[in-house]
Write a protein that holds these residues in place. Sequence first.
Motif, PDB file in Angstrom:
ATOM      1  N   UNK A 366      29.412 -41.079  68.905  1.00  0.00           N
ATOM      2  CA  UNK A 366      29.344 -39.628  69.066  1.00  0.00           C
ATOM      3  C   UNK A 366      29.355 -38.896  67.724  1.00  0.00           C
ATOM      4  N   UNK A 367      29.957 -39.492  66.699  1.00  0.00           N
ATOM      5  CA  UNK A 367      29.923 -38.857  65.385  1.00  0.00           C
ATOM      6  C   UNK A 367      28.495 -38.540  64.966  1.00  0.00           C
ATOM      7  N   UNK A 368      27.590 -39.452  65.286  1.00  0.00           N
ATOM      8  CA  UNK A 368      26.210 -39.306  64.846  1.00  0.00           C
ATOM      9  C   UNK A 368      25.483 -38.181  65.564  1.00  0.00           C
ATOM     10  N   UNK A 369      26.014 -37.736  66.691  1.00  0.00           N
ATOM     11  CA  UNK A 369      25.432 -36.548  67.317  1.00  0.00           C
ATOM     12  C   UNK A 369      25.549 -35.353  66.374  1.00  0.00           C
ATOM     13  N   UNK A 370      26.699 -35.220  65.748  1.00  0.00           N
ATOM     14  CA  UNK A 370      26.894 -34.136  64.798  1.00  0.00           C
ATOM     15  C   UNK A 370      26.145 -34.384  63.495  1.00  0.00           C
ATOM     16  N   UNK A 371      26.271 -35.593  62.946  1.00  0.00           N
ATOM     17  CA  UNK A 371      25.656 -35.865  61.652  1.00  0.00           C
ATOM     18  C   UNK A 371      24.146 -35.669  61.700  1.00  0.00           C
ATOM     19  N   UNK A 372      23.516 -36.204  62.738  1.00  0.00           N
ATOM     20  CA  UNK A 372      22.059 -36.097  62.819  1.00  0.00           C
ATOM     21  C   UNK A 372      21.627 -34.654  63.091  1.00  0.00           C
ATOM     22  N   UNK A 373      22.387 -33.938  63.922  1.00  0.00           N
ATOM     23  CA  UNK A 373      22.009 -32.554  64.230  1.00  0.00           C
ATOM     24  C   UNK A 373      22.103 -31.665  62.999  1.00  0.00           C
ATOM     25  N   UNK A 374      23.112 -31.886  62.159  1.00  0.00           N
ATOM     26  CA  UNK A 374      23.248 -31.061  60.959  1.00  0.00           C
ATOM     27  C   UNK A 374      22.043 -31.216  60.042  1.00  0.00           C
ATOM     28  N   UNK A 375      21.565 -32.443  59.894  1.00  0.00           N
ATOM     29  CA  UNK A 375      20.499 -32.690  58.930  1.00  0.00           C
ATOM     30  C   UNK A 375      19.117 -32.411  59.513  1.00  0.00           C
ATOM     31  N   UNK A 376      18.855 -32.923  60.710  1.00  0.00           N
ATOM     32  CA  UNK A 376      17.517 -32.769  61.288  1.00  0.00           C
ATOM     33  C   UNK A 376      17.253 -31.328  61.705  1.00  0.00           C
ATOM     34  N   UNK A 377      18.278 -30.655  62.248  1.00  0.00           N
ATOM     35  CA  UNK A 377      18.093 -29.256  62.624  1.00  0.00           C
ATOM     36  C   UNK A 377      17.799 -28.391  61.412  1.00  0.00           C
ATOM     37  N   UNK A 378      18.529 -28.591  60.329  1.00  0.00           N
ATOM     38  CA  UNK A 378      18.307 -27.800  59.122  1.00  0.00           C
ATOM     39  C   UNK A 378      16.973 -28.123  58.461  1.00  0.00           C
ATOM     40  N   UNK A 379      16.589 -29.397  58.493  1.00  0.00           N
ATOM     41  CA  UNK A 379      15.291 -29.766  57.914  1.00  0.00           C
ATOM     42  C   UNK A 379      14.154 -29.072  58.666  1.00  0.00           C
ATOM     43  N   UNK A 380      14.266 -29.008  59.992  1.00  0.00           N
ATOM     44  CA  UNK A 380      13.254 -28.279  60.758  1.00  0.00           C
ATOM     45  C   UNK A 380      13.255 -26.800  60.394  1.00  0.00           C
ATOM     46  N   UNK A 381      14.433 -26.210  60.272  1.00  0.00           N
ATOM     47  CA  UNK A 381      14.514 -24.794  59.927  1.00  0.00           C
ATOM     48  C   UNK A 381      13.860 -24.519  58.571  1.00  0.00           C
ATOM     49  N   UNK A 382      14.096 -25.400  57.627  1.00  0.00           N
ATOM     50  CA  UNK A 382      13.594 -25.169  56.277  1.00  0.00           C
ATOM     51  C   UNK A 382      12.097 -25.408  56.155  1.00  0.00           C
ATOM     52  N   UNK A 383      11.563 -26.364  56.908  1.00  0.00           N
ATOM     53  CA  UNK A 383      10.162 -26.772  56.718  1.00  0.00           C
ATOM     54  C   UNK A 383       9.239 -26.335  57.843  1.00  0.00           C
ATOM     55  N   UNK A 384       9.793 -26.080  59.033  1.00  0.00           N
ATOM     56  CA  UNK A 384       8.947 -25.827  60.189  1.00  0.00           C
ATOM     57  C   UNK A 384       8.274 -27.080  60.707  1.00  0.00           C
ATOM     58  N   UNK A 385       8.619 -28.230  60.167  1.00  0.00           N
ATOM     59  CA  UNK A 385       8.016 -29.499  60.565  1.00  0.00           C
ATOM     60  C   UNK A 385       8.656 -29.977  61.868  1.00  0.00           C
ATOM     61  N   UNK A 386       7.911 -29.885  62.960  1.00  0.00           N
ATOM     62  CA  UNK A 386       8.449 -30.200  64.280  1.00  0.00           C
ATOM     63  C   UNK A 386       8.694 -31.685  64.494  1.00  0.00           C
ATOM     64  N   UNK A 387       8.245 -32.540  63.574  1.00  0.00           N
ATOM     65  CA  UNK A 387       8.468 -33.977  63.769  1.00  0.00           C
ATOM     66  C   UNK A 387       9.941 -34.363  63.618  1.00  0.00           C
ATOM     67  N   UNK A 388      10.739 -33.485  63.047  1.00  0.00           N
ATOM     68  CA  UNK A 388      12.178 -33.773  62.973  1.00  0.00           C
ATOM     69  C   UNK A 388      12.848 -33.664  64.341  1.00  0.00           C
TER      70      UNK A 388
END
Length: 576
Positions: A366-388
């Motif tokens: 369950x830790x990885x639910x948070x870890x992955x969401x923090x990074x992948x969500x922000x990467x999408x916000x910054x780039x608009x790249x929907x593949x994240x």
Amino acid sequence: MKIDQHVTALAAQASDLWQLDGCGVTRALRVIPLLLHHSAWVADADTAAAQTQVLLVGGLSGTAADVALALQALAAYREDAAQVQPQLALSAVPCANPDGLAQSVAPENGVGGVPAEGYPPVDNFYHDATNPEARYLWRWICYQAPDLVLEVCAGEQPHWEASEPFVRAFPQAAATLRPAFLTPSDSLLGALARTAPDHLAPLACLRLFCPPEALPDTLYKLWPLLAQATPHQLGGARQVLMERQARPPLTIGHRLAAVYGYQLDPVVYTQGVAISGRLRLAQLDGQSPDPTPGIADLVEPYLSGAKPLFPGQAGGANLAGLVWADELAAATGDQRYAKLLVETADRYRTAHANGVPTPSDPDYRVEDMFFSATMLGRAFKLTGDATYLPILTRFLLEANVQQADGLCWHDRSTPFYWGRGNGFAALGFAEALTYLPESHPDRAALLAIHRNHLAALLRHQHASGLWRQVVDFPGSYLELSATCMIGYALARGLRLGWLDATFQAALGQAWRGVAARIDDQGGLVDVCTGTGVQKTLRAYLDRPAIFGRDERGGALALWFAVEMAQYISENGFFTK
């Protein structure tokens, strides 16, 4: 004597007075039973001032005679309730040494400990090998903060002992009872009455030695003396906690931001969340000093290459240590921080054989639910790249750690409801929903899982507002970091509109519970230490609890305080 049956029956018979609870766990995995008065944790000063809160403690000795006397005292209170309600609220721990009682080894507890002596405990919360009862009782009583702790013990004739704080808080009762001085000093009551236990204030304590035939009349005379008192006007531990709860979230955020968010070695989420919290606080409160120059200096060695960013086998906890990078880029205009975050998020593009991204545990922790969401969500916000996004949503939807009751195991192979583990899940889904577009095809499914999880957690929220170290195990300790994470998820969901008003009361309880456990120096109460996957329930119960400063707990509390402040600011109100 089967104490559990007695207490359960009492709770059922007097459901208008008490709810069944637990205030500790013995080495034999017995819950220390508790009958909690419905007003034991109060929400406002007016309600608190109207009642004298009394905690009855019995059976520290583990003897059947002492436990029977405590149960008799509860029956007497029920019979006399009409004359003292609603002025007097009585909660009770009728058997504080259930192992000693069950195993007939009184005054010991079966593993060499003597729960009636050796106070105050100073370490091994809550994993002491010989005397866990003392740790649980001590912290529970300090933070339930009754106006009076009343211990009843079997004796040949009625005899009172009292502490100096009792004489000050209940002068009429002291003049009538004419008690002797409370001894010994290392008893539970003796230690609670000295100095300032757990940095709060001395507690009024009263001990009664009495034969069973004299108990009803003795207590019949005592209740009115206690009900007529006004101890709240004199301060004490309850007043300290209420003053903490009265501080606005922004004030608490500033207290925390003065202590946490000044380290990033190693790069790990426990440090990164606090740095993010400092940036959010400054953005929300225009009067805050600008933290960006100091934070930029702190992270510069990692951007310049002077320090390695991650260890060779960096996991999600390390990667999430960059949770501040998009916020720092926005605050400074320096896009190197955003670039660093995006490059780090790209590590999630590779996968284990079962499809789980390589920074994450292939067994879906369950830790990885948070870890992955923090990074992948922000990467999408910054780039608009929907593949994240499919990398993130696939992990959350395929984890399959949520059980039929709505709570989450630690991972697919570990069938225990660890408190912070459920906090990670709640926080991870809240982060994902923050960045996932409304039109995304997976949003509805994620939201349904998240709401179901939060609804299940609400069913296990303690009257104090907190969640337990093991969510569904009565008696396990009330844990701060899980409550901060769940509270953040509630505040974020209510603020952004994916949770409805039915979650609002739980948020208020969570915030008050957390606020009471943060002092003005950033000290915290009972943050579970770092915890990997454990093999047994006992191992989760025994995880050490940190009292004082803690980077993990401070970071998560800062995030919760800022999110709470923003929720109140945007809504213009807050329902208790």
